[in-house]
Scaffold this motif. Structure first.
Motif, PDB file in Angstrom:
ATOM      1  N   LEU A 205     -52.404  37.739  92.740  1.00 48.69           N
ATOM      2  CA  LEU A 205     -53.550  36.851  92.683  1.00 48.69           C
ATOM      3  C   LEU A 205     -53.223  35.560  91.940  1.00 48.69           C
ATOM      4  O   LEU A 205     -53.795  34.513  92.231  1.00 48.69           O
TER       5      LEU A 205
ATOM      6  N   LEU B 126     -58.994  35.855  85.032  1.00 42.90           N
ATOM      7  CA  LEU B 126     -58.633  36.919  85.963  1.00 42.90           C
ATOM      8  C   LEU B 126     -58.412  38.248  85.239  1.00 42.90           C
ATOM      9  O   LEU B 126     -58.822  39.296  85.728  1.00 42.90           O
TER      10      LEU B 126
ATOM     11  N   PHE C 241     -58.972  43.269  94.130  1.00 43.39           N
ATOM     12  CA  PHE C 241     -58.100  42.165  93.755  1.00 43.39           C
ATOM     13  C   PHE C 241     -56.992  41.923  94.772  1.00 43.39           C
ATOM     14  O   PHE C 241     -56.570  40.776  94.946  1.00 43.39           O
TER      15      PHE C 241
ATOM     16  N   ALA D 214     -56.565  38.402  96.582  1.00 39.95           N
ATOM     17  CA  ALA D 214     -55.247  37.754  96.620  1.00 39.95           C
ATOM     18  C   ALA D 214     -54.851  37.431  98.054  1.00 39.95           C
ATOM     19  O   ALA D 214     -54.325  36.346  98.327  1.00 39.95           O
TER      20      ALA D 214
END
Length: 74
Positions: free
Chosen positions: A4, A28, A61, A65
């Motif tokens: 990510l 994040l 995630f 990403a």
């Protein structure tokens, strides 16, 4: 989470820099912590099966990403 961060590293423009990258990485990391805490809570409460509750942050995630990787401006 590393996958990510790569699209953020390739962002170009005047609004970037080390401070923006550091802020994005802290944000994040905190977001991952929140999502994994929610998954753990749902697993302990019996709302989700434990295996699914454990994998929710990873799936979320990786999906995020992948979306960001597909939309990297070159």
């Amino acid at each position: 989470v590393t996958l990510l961060a790569i699209p953020f590293a390739f962002r170009s423009g005047p609004g970037g820099g080390i401070v923006a990258s550091l802020g994005a990485s802290i944000t994040l990391g905190f977001a991952y912590w929140i999502v994994i805490s929610i998954g753990i809570s749902l697993g302990h409460a019996g709302k989700l099966p434990p295996l699914l509750a454990a994998w929710i942050p990873n799936v979320f995630f990786v999906s995020l990403a992948g979306y960001l990787w597909l939309h990297i401006e070159q």
